[in-house]
Scaffold this motif. Structure first.
Motif, PDB file in Angstrom:
ATOM      1  N   PHE B  81       0.828  -1.196   0.000  1.00 58.30           N
ATOM      2  CA  PHE B  81       0.000   0.000   0.000  1.00 58.30           C
ATOM      3  C   PHE B  81       0.864   1.248   0.000  1.00 58.30           C
ATOM      4  O   PHE B  81       1.997   1.225   0.437  1.00 58.30           O
ATOM      5  CB  PHE B  81      -0.898   0.028   1.239  1.00 58.30           C
ATOM      6  N   GLN B  82       0.278   2.344  -0.425  1.00 57.11           N
ATOM      7  CA  GLN B  82       1.033   3.583  -0.482  1.00 57.11           C
ATOM      8  C   GLN B  82       1.481   4.027   0.900  1.00 57.11           C
ATOM      9  O   GLN B  82       2.554   4.557   1.086  1.00 57.11           O
ATOM     10  CB  GLN B  82       0.172   4.674  -1.119  1.00 57.11           C
ATOM     11  N   ASN B  83       0.615   3.821   1.897  1.00 58.65           N
ATOM     12  CA  ASN B  83       0.990   4.192   3.248  1.00 58.65           C
ATOM     13  C   ASN B  83       1.455   2.967   4.036  1.00 58.65           C
ATOM     14  O   ASN B  83       1.471   2.988   5.257  1.00 58.65           O
ATOM     15  CB  ASN B  83      -0.190   4.858   3.960  1.00 58.65           C
ATOM     16  N   TYR B  84       1.793   1.897   3.297  1.00 61.78           N
ATOM     17  CA  TYR B  84       2.423   0.691   3.824  1.00 61.78           C
ATOM     18  C   TYR B  84       1.506  -0.222   4.640  1.00 61.78           C
ATOM     19  O   TYR B  84       1.686  -1.427   4.605  1.00 61.78           O
ATOM     20  CB  TYR B  84       3.682   1.019   4.644  1.00 61.78           C
ATOM     21  N   ALA B  85       0.528   0.319   5.376  1.00 60.66           N
ATOM     22  CA  ALA B  85      -0.407  -0.506   6.151  1.00 60.66           C
ATOM     23  C   ALA B  85       0.311  -1.556   6.996  1.00 60.66           C
ATOM     24  O   ALA B  85      -0.107  -2.702   7.087  1.00 60.66           O
ATOM     25  CB  ALA B  85      -1.413  -1.195   5.209  1.00 60.66           C
ATOM     26  N   ILE B  86       1.400  -1.169   7.607  1.00 60.30           N
ATOM     27  CA  ILE B  86       2.123  -2.055   8.512  1.00 60.30           C
ATOM     28  C   ILE B  86       1.260  -2.306   9.734  1.00 60.30           C
ATOM     29  O   ILE B  86       0.551  -1.414  10.191  1.00 60.30           O
ATOM     30  CB  ILE B  86       3.451  -1.383   8.941  1.00 60.30           C
ATOM     31  N   PHE B  87       1.300  -3.524  10.273  1.00 56.72           N
ATOM     32  CA  PHE B  87       0.567  -3.826  11.500  1.00 56.72           C
ATOM     33  C   PHE B  87       1.333  -3.179  12.641  1.00 56.72           C
ATOM     34  O   PHE B  87       2.269  -3.746  13.187  1.00 56.72           O
ATOM     35  CB  PHE B  87       0.461  -5.336  11.704  1.00 56.72           C
ATOM     36  N   THR B  88       0.883  -1.979  12.986  1.00 57.21           N
ATOM     37  CA  THR B  88       1.686  -1.170  13.902  1.00 57.21           C
ATOM     38  C   THR B  88       1.726  -1.698  15.315  1.00 57.21           C
ATOM     39  O   THR B  88       2.548  -1.278  16.116  1.00 57.21           O
ATOM     40  CB  THR B  88       1.166   0.266  13.927  1.00 57.21           C
ATOM     41  N   HIS B  89       0.850  -2.620  15.664  1.00 58.28           N
ATOM     42  CA  HIS B  89       0.883  -3.144  17.011  1.00 58.28           C
ATOM     43  C   HIS B  89       1.786  -4.375  17.110  1.00 58.28           C
ATOM     44  O   HIS B  89       1.929  -4.961  18.179  1.00 58.28           O
ATOM     45  CB  HIS B  89      -0.531  -3.497  17.468  1.00 58.28           C
ATOM     46  N   LEU B  90       2.370  -4.768  15.980  1.00 62.08           N
ATOM     47  CA  LEU B  90       3.230  -5.953  15.975  1.00 62.08           C
ATOM     48  C   LEU B  90       4.674  -5.566  15.716  1.00 62.08           C
ATOM     49  O   LEU B  90       4.954  -4.511  15.151  1.00 62.08           O
ATOM     50  CB  LEU B  90       2.771  -6.930  14.889  1.00 62.08           C
ATOM     51  N   SER B  91       5.597  -6.445  16.089  1.00 60.68           N
ATOM     52  CA  SER B  91       7.012  -6.183  15.840  1.00 60.68           C
ATOM     53  C   SER B  91       7.317  -6.441  14.371  1.00 60.68           C
ATOM     54  O   SER B  91       6.486  -6.945  13.623  1.00 60.68           O
ATOM     55  CB  SER B  91       7.866  -7.109  16.705  1.00 60.68           C
ATOM     56  N   VAL B  92       8.541  -6.120  13.999  1.00 61.35           N
ATOM     57  CA  VAL B  92       8.987  -6.347  12.624  1.00 61.35           C
ATOM     58  C   VAL B  92       8.878  -7.834  12.289  1.00 61.35           C
ATOM     59  O   VAL B  92       8.349  -8.230  11.249  1.00 61.35           O
ATOM     60  CB  VAL B  92      10.443  -5.860  12.456  1.00 61.35           C
ATOM     61  N   ARG B  93       9.332  -8.651  13.205  1.00 55.55           N
ATOM     62  CA  ARG B  93       9.313 -10.105  12.979  1.00 55.55           C
ATOM     63  C   ARG B  93       7.888 -10.613  12.754  1.00 55.55           C
ATOM     64  O   ARG B  93       7.613 -11.381  11.832  1.00 55.55           O
ATOM     65  CB  ARG B  93       9.929 -10.819  14.186  1.00 55.55           C
ATOM     66  N   LYS B  94       6.966 -10.133  13.622  1.00 52.65           N
ATOM     67  CA  LYS B  94       5.593 -10.619  13.507  1.00 52.65           C
ATOM     68  C   LYS B  94       4.935 -10.135  12.217  1.00 52.65           C
ATOM     69  O   LYS B  94       4.106 -10.808  11.641  1.00 52.65           O
ATOM     70  CB  LYS B  94       4.751 -10.165  14.708  1.00 52.65           C
ATOM     71  N   ASN B  95       5.325  -8.942  11.798  1.00 51.84           N
ATOM     72  CA  ASN B  95       4.808  -8.428  10.534  1.00 51.84           C
ATOM     73  C   ASN B  95       5.248  -9.317   9.384  1.00 51.84           C
ATOM     74  O   ASN B  95       4.454  -9.727   8.551  1.00 51.84           O
ATOM     75  CB  ASN B  95       5.316  -6.989  10.296  1.00 51.84           C
ATOM     76  N   LEU B  96       6.541  -9.624   9.373  1.00 51.10           N
ATOM     77  CA  LEU B  96       7.066 -10.454   8.293  1.00 51.10           C
ATOM     78  C   LEU B  96       6.447 -11.842   8.326  1.00 51.10           C
ATOM     79  O   LEU B  96       6.161 -12.437   7.300  1.00 51.10           O
ATOM     80  CB  LEU B  96       8.591 -10.573   8.414  1.00 51.10           C
ATOM     81  N   VAL B 132       6.438   0.421  14.927  1.00 48.57           N
ATOM     82  CA  VAL B 132       6.238   1.870  14.949  1.00 48.57           C
ATOM     83  C   VAL B 132       7.537   2.632  15.104  1.00 48.57           C
ATOM     84  O   VAL B 132       7.607   3.819  14.837  1.00 48.57           O
ATOM     85  CB  VAL B 132       5.286   2.328  16.082  1.00 48.57           C
ATOM     86  N   SER B 133       8.596   1.952  15.550  1.00 46.97           N
ATOM     87  CA  SER B 133       9.833   2.681  15.800  1.00 46.97           C
ATOM     88  C   SER B 133      10.692   2.790  14.550  1.00 46.97           C
ATOM     89  O   SER B 133      11.759   3.372  14.578  1.00 46.97           O
ATOM     90  CB  SER B 133      10.628   1.994  16.908  1.00 46.97           C
ATOM     91  N   LEU B 134      10.237   2.246  13.436  1.00 52.79           N
ATOM     92  CA  LEU B 134      11.043   2.265  12.211  1.00 52.79           C
ATOM     93  C   LEU B 134      10.933   3.601  11.494  1.00 52.79           C
ATOM     94  O   LEU B 134       9.930   4.287  11.571  1.00 52.79           O
ATOM     95  CB  LEU B 134      10.565   1.151  11.264  1.00 52.79           C
ATOM     96  N   SER B 135      11.988   3.947  10.767  1.00 57.16           N
ATOM     97  CA  SER B 135      11.921   5.160   9.949  1.00 57.16           C
ATOM     98  C   SER B 135      11.109   4.853   8.698  1.00 57.16           C
ATOM     99  O   SER B 135      10.824   3.693   8.404  1.00 57.16           O
ATOM    100  CB  SER B 135      13.333   5.578   9.537  1.00 57.16           C
ATOM    101  N   VAL B 136      10.770   5.906   7.972  1.00 56.98           N
ATOM    102  CA  VAL B 136       9.959   5.735   6.770  1.00 56.98           C
ATOM    103  C   VAL B 136      10.614   4.773   5.788  1.00 56.98           C
ATOM    104  O   VAL B 136       9.961   3.882   5.231  1.00 56.98           O
ATOM    105  CB  VAL B 136       9.732   7.106   6.086  1.00 56.98           C
ATOM    106  N   ASN B 137      11.919   4.924   5.608  1.00 62.04           N
ATOM    107  CA  ASN B 137      12.620   4.069   4.657  1.00 62.04           C
ATOM    108  C   ASN B 137      12.568   2.611   5.096  1.00 62.04           C
ATOM    109  O   ASN B 137      12.360   1.709   4.292  1.00 62.04           O
ATOM    110  CB  ASN B 137      14.068   4.528   4.512  1.00 62.04           C
ATOM    111  N   GLU B 138      12.747   2.384   6.396  1.00 66.04           N
ATOM    112  CA  GLU B 138      12.705   1.003   6.891  1.00 66.04           C
ATOM    113  C   GLU B 138      11.304   0.430   6.783  1.00 66.04           C
ATOM    114  O   GLU B 138      11.122  -0.748   6.472  1.00 66.04           O
ATOM    115  CB  GLU B 138      13.171   0.962   8.350  1.00 66.04           C
ATOM    116  N   LEU B 139      10.294   1.276   7.018  1.00 65.36           N
ATOM    117  CA  LEU B 139       8.913   0.811   6.906  1.00 65.36           C
ATOM    118  C   LEU B 139       8.624   0.326   5.506  1.00 65.36           C
ATOM    119  O   LEU B 139       7.925  -0.664   5.292  1.00 65.36           O
ATOM    120  CB  LEU B 139       7.949   1.946   7.266  1.00 65.36           C
ATOM    121  N   GLN B 140       9.175   1.053   4.533  1.00 61.44           N
ATOM    122  CA  GLN B 140       8.909   0.678   3.155  1.00 61.44           C
ATOM    123  C   GLN B 140       9.509  -0.681   2.860  1.00 61.44           C
ATOM    124  O   GLN B 140       8.878  -1.515   2.216  1.00 61.44           O
ATOM    125  CB  GLN B 140       9.500   1.758   2.248  1.00 61.44           C
ATOM    126  N   LYS B 141      10.709  -0.919   3.367  1.00 64.39           N
ATOM    127  CA  LYS B 141      11.332  -2.220   3.143  1.00 64.39           C
ATOM    128  C   LYS B 141      10.549  -3.314   3.845  1.00 64.39           C
ATOM    129  O   LYS B 141      10.385  -4.420   3.334  1.00 64.39           O
ATOM    130  CB  LYS B 141      12.779  -2.191   3.629  1.00 64.39           C
TER     131      LYS B 141
END
Lengths: 315, 370, 348
Positions: B81-96, B132-141
């Motif tokens: 998604f354009q705004n990434y729609a990351i599951f902000t309540h989960l960690s990076v690992r859980k998102n992946l 939520v602690s990631l920068s914009v660039n990291e969120l995109q990745k």
């Protein structure tokens, strides 16, 4: 173009510290003083009066006005008495049981309804208004409605005997256990809509894009609901349950009308107990001491909870 | 195999036509960019491919199978998604891990693949951090990694680089190219940035006002645009599109800018043939700013003009010229010395210029080589 | 009219410095661009200028008056925000009129000002529409109109055209430049696009990690960067930085030797892509293999290198080079910038 800004740490706005800002603040203080004085009068004065009375044996039956209560000073006798008062503790226990049964039922029913509306299974605005209606009825009136329903010769028993012929007319309100059940049913009916409302609002705040992302990744409705939606509304759930627990603990008018605390004391909540002691037995100083005790207990509880919430926020 | 075919696909919202009769045949493992200005219907098209929007008319096929009525959950596409729609309540690992978990993969397998993807996306050092602690660039990745980990054969990205700063975008462009090549997926990419489209795509689908304008390789879109819209949209600064009067003088064909003989450009053989064949008195003459040279002598394709404005844009200079009533822009190296008010002789590379029909906007051509 | 002076301003959040003793003078009527990578402190600086936050140290003067502790409303500054912040329920006209209505400006005056601005910004035909019915570019212009209608001393802009497509950005850049020279007001323009920053500004200030690395005319900052950081930040495509050694034969580095050593000894050599020429053929003192080609129509970005060392070059859009081809590298001396390997300061 959608303007969903990404989470980025934003510095907290700081207050201006200049002379101008200071003079504005003192003006604000001066404007607030009349309201503060009024509040002190309304809150502090009765509180002090209550503490005063609770340390005496005074009741209006004495014939003396309250400021002469010092004549029957008894220090903490009221307080030691209340520790051993079976009636009091019985009512506290029953109230806690009531809360422990009614609130979870309301929560799960409310959550189910909210989930159904959220997933679109239920949707009509008419249905939505119908569901909210029980909440809008005055609790005492609702109590009376259920009083009539649960009569031995009432509509509930008629309906039941159609489904289970051969079952004799059930005695609801004069049986200790069944009266408790009836009262729980009445409370659940009236207040599930509130749970539903709060939880549904919470679900609506879950970002739609995240739900879509979950679906595209292959999640079914159950996975979406339990992994994405529910965790995100933890705070809302806490608020809803907290609100209901506090309200439920104070339950009075519905019970008063439906059972009057009976049969015996089977449905006597803490509020009903206090009511009887105050208006039937006129034991004002005793009730005052109970009031102070409850206030202290709740303050401690709130302080502990707040400390935990603050710790969580700081993380 | 994962080709994507749209046949007669349209989307209406009430009376508003968002996508009109799209016919698009995307090949397996092709990187296609859908390019157009905001509101042209590109995001809606992609949403229909993903199943987020349903189709008002027409069909969508994946590898020949009709998926028009297949729900979003079952289409098996990846979507960023354009705004990434990351599951902000989960960690990076859980998102992946999410996509693999909902499929019921074994925990050991999930851990392995999550570790690999985190490495690939250079997020290993943040793998247990809250997203939520990631920068914009990291969120995109993270957004790309989360979708890529389930290895979809079709990968859809909705303006994924638009939130990033220009320095990082350059890096992400090459990372995305590498990703697509290594995963061998069909990638469809929506953007309004033509540099991105040109740099990443095997073919570009240019859209405007709900309609597909041209679907072709970047080279062709650049050097053989179908119409004035495509010609003007690709290229920064955009192609000069000047209304000219066609006149024949002394056996040669001339394009008179703003209808003045004094501001005439002598056409070369190819353009002259096109002009004669069209028989029109007025045409639109298109030439790119980067195809101008400052010359000393008049000749084919040259013109006398005055410098109106000089803009220093990075490593280039954009020079605005004026001839009588017409203006056009040239793009030169920084070294070029031109000042506002100066007179200059500008020569246009006619081999790279075009003529368009002034009514329809379509490019003139006689046969395939044009 | 407003000359803005920023003197020794510092600001930290929770112990982390965002701005460190920064100073900048913005002359009256000048167009200053503040450019830097994300997190450099650009938005913080704008907020301090506006008065939305207070400085930890230093002063801000507008026309010689110390406004460091003044409220935003007392500073007479106009602002165009990155997210536009248009009121969705008001028409474009009402959005622009809003600041004036709050000051009880006369209706005829409001009409007059909006008419003038609408002409300049070319929004006369959309004044009666609401933001939802406008395109991105139109909304941007309305937002700019709302900031300009106030007749402030100076105008601050935070990435006002970042969301527009390339053609619209080109047009808006020129329009903003023209507006500024017509109005004669001081403009402060924050952007993360270096080309844009250079195109619009009289004065370019490079902000990096809370400090101004260099302030000057755009052509000077680009052609004559004082620090390696500035050379890396300003310029697209990215400049190539390679360790090198200069002696009488030229600059020696991993890919060979380039003619002309302006500096002797160890240094960092930065090559502007537009100055790097690649010729097919593997002969010559400096050569490499093509590792990546990005064809962008008007030009191509070609990366050539060997064993991990890479150089970026700009070539024609239809360059015949292919992946893996051998190329000879030459560099135009103007595009070769040499920096001290230890401090990052410019040698020559």
């Amino acid at each position: 173009m959608t303007d969903t800004t990404l989470p980025a740490p934003m510095p907290v706005e700081e207050q201006a510290t200049g002379k101008l800002a200071q003079s504005r603040r003192s003006l604000a203080v001066r404007l607030l003083i009349p309201a503060q004085v009024l509040l002190v009068f309304i809150v502090a004065f009765p509180l002090i009066m209550q503490i005063f009375i609770s340390l005496t044996w005074w009741t209006p039956l004495d014939g003396d006005p309250w400021y002469l209560a010092w004549m029957s000073w008894n220090w903490f006798d009221n307080y030691t008495y209340l520790m051993q008062d079976d009636g009091l503790w019985g009512s506290v226990g029953r109230t806690l049981l009531f809360v422990a049964v009614a609130v979870p039922i309301e929560f799960f029913l409310g959550l189910t309804l909210a989930a159904l509306f959220y997933e679109g299974v239920l949707g009509r605005p008419v249905l939505y208004s119908l569901i909210l209606m029980p909440m809008m009825i005055v609790p005492a009136v609702a109590g009376y409605i259920f009083f009539l329903i649960f009569q031995q010769t009432g509509p509930l028993n008629s309906a039941l005997s159609v489904l289970w012929p051969g079952m004799l007319d059930v005695n609801w309100l004069n049986d200790t256990t069944r009266a408790f059940v009836a009262v729980v049913i009445a409370d659940v009916w009236q207040w599930t809509p509130l749970m539903f409302l709060i939880l549904f609002a919470g679900l609506m705040s879950v970002p739609e894009d995240q739900m879509r992302a979950a679906t595209i990744l292959g999640a079914n409705w159950r996975q979406r609901f339990f992994r994405i939606a529910l965790p995100r509304i933890k705070t809302v759930i806490a608020i809803a349950i907290g609100l209901r627990v506090i309200e439920c603990f104070k339950i009075f008018d519905m019970l008063f009308v439906m059972t009057g605390g009976g049969p015996g004391v089977a449905t006597e909540s803490l509020s009903l107990f206090l009511y009887k002691r105050t208006f039937q037995d006129l034991e004002w100083s005793y009730v005052a001491s109970i009031g102070i005790t409850v206030l202290v207990a709740l303050s401690v509880l709130t302080a502990v909870l707040m400390a935990r919430v603050k710790k969580k926020d700081a993380r | 195999m994962a080709s994507v075919t749209l046949e007669g696909t349209s989307k209406k919202f009430g009376d508003f036509i968002a996508v009109r009769n799209m016919n698009l045949a995307i090949k397996d493992a092709e990187f296609v960019a859908i390019l157009g200005p905001s509101g042209c219907g590109k995001s809606t098209t992609m949403n229909m491919i993903a199943g987020i929007e349903d189709v008002s008319a027409g069909t969508i096929r994946f590898d020949g199978t009709d998926v028009t009525n297949v729900p979003m959950k079952k289409r098996g596409v990846g979507f960023v998604f354009q705004n990434y729609a990351i599951f902000t309540h989960l960690s990076v690992r859980k998102n992946l891990a999410f996509g693999l978990e909902v499929r019921g993969e074994e925990q050991a397998e999930i851990d392995r693949r999550v570790g690999e993807m985190a490495e690939f996306m250079e997020l290993s050092h943040r793998i247990d951090a809250p997203s939520v602690s990631l920068s914009v660039n990291e969120l995109q990745k993270l957004a790309i990694g989360r979708s890529a980990i389930v290895e979809p054969s079709i990968f859809l990205l909705d303006e994924p680089l638009s939130n990033l700063d220009s320095a990082f975008r350059e890096r992400m462009r090459s990372d995305l190219r590498q990703l697509q090549r290594s995963l061998n997926q069909t990638m469809i990419y929506v953007t309004h940035d033509q540099i991105e489209a040109m740099g990443l795509a095997d073919r570009i689908a240019v859209m405007d006002h709900a309609t597909l304008q041209q679907f072709d390789t970047p080279e062709n879109i650049y050097s053989r645009p179908e119409n004035t819209f495509v010609a003007g949209f690709i290229g920064a600064p955009s192609m000069n599109l000047v209304r000219v009067r066609i006149a024949e003088r002394g056996g040669a064909m001339f394009a008179d800018l703003a209808g003045r003989e004094a501001d005439a450009v002598a056409l070369d053989e190819r353009l002259a043939r096109q002009a004669r064949a069209s028989g029109a008195a007025a045409l639109t003459f298109g030439f790119r700013p980067e195809h101008l040279r400052i010359s000393d002598q008049p000749g084919n394709g040259s013109l006398a003009a005055q410098v109106v404005l000089v803009e220093l844009v990075g490593r280039r200079k954009h020079v605005h010229f004026s001839t009588g009533q017409t203006g056009f822009v040239g793009s030169f190296d920084r070294g070029v010395s031109l000042r506002p008010g100066e007179a200059a002789h500008v020569s246009i590379d006619l081999r790279k210029s075009h003529l368009f029909d002034p009514e329809t906007g379509l490019r003139l051509r006689l046969g395939e080589e044009d | 009219m407003a000359e803005i002076q920023i003197l020794g301003v510092s600001k930290a959040y929770g112990g982390v410095p965002a701005l460190d003793n920064v100073s900048l003078t913005l002359n009256d009527g000048s167009f200053t661009s503040i450019f830097g990578p994300p997190g450099a402190g650009k938005s913080v600086l704008l907020r301090l200028l506006l008065g939305l936050e207070t400085v930890d140290a230093g002063q801000i003067l507008i026309d010689g008056v110390d406004v460091t502790r003044a409220l935003p409303s007392e500073r007479n500054l106009g602002m165009v925000f990155q997210n536009l912040a248009l009121f969705p329920q008001l028409t474009a006209y009402e959005n622009i009129a809003f600041p004036l209505r709050r000051r009880n400006v006369d209706q005829t005056e409001i009409d007059r000002r909006i008419e003038t601005l609408a002409g300049i910004l070319n929004i006369g035909h959309i004044l009666s529409k609401k933001p939802a019915a406008l395109s991105g570019g139109e909304r941007q212009r309305v937002a700019i109109g709302r900031a300009l209608v106030r007749d402030a001393g100076a105008y601050l802009m935070d990435e006002p055209i970042a969301a527009l497509d390339a053609r619209l950005r080109d047009d808006m850049r020129l329009e903003l430049k023209r507006l500024q020279s017509e109005l004669g007001k001081t403009f402060v323009y924050v952007t993360h696009d270096c080309d844009e920053a250079m195109a619009v500004a009289d004065q370019l200030a490079i902000l990096n990690e809370g400090r101004f690395e260099q302030v000057g005319r755009p052509e000077d900052v680009y052609g004559d960067p004082a620090m390696l950081a500035v050379a890396e930040l300003v310029g697209a495509p990215r400049i190539s930085v390679l360790p090198a050694f200069g002696d009488n034969d030229g600059m020696k580095f991993a890919l060979g030797r380039l003619a002309g050593a302006k500096v002797k000894g160890e240094c960092l050599m930065a090559l502007r892509p537009e100055a790097v020429q690649l010729k097919p053929g593997g002969k010559g003192p400096c050569s490499a293999l093509v590792t990546d080609i990005e064809r962008l129509g008007a030009f191509s970005i070609v990366t050539a290198g060997r064993d991990g060392t890479q150089v970026r070059a700009i070539t024609d859009g239809d360059s015949p080079l292919r992946l893996g081809a051998e190329v000879e590298i030459t560099v135009d001396p103007d595009g070769m910038l040499l920096f001290d390997a230890a401090t990052g300061a410019r040698h020559a």
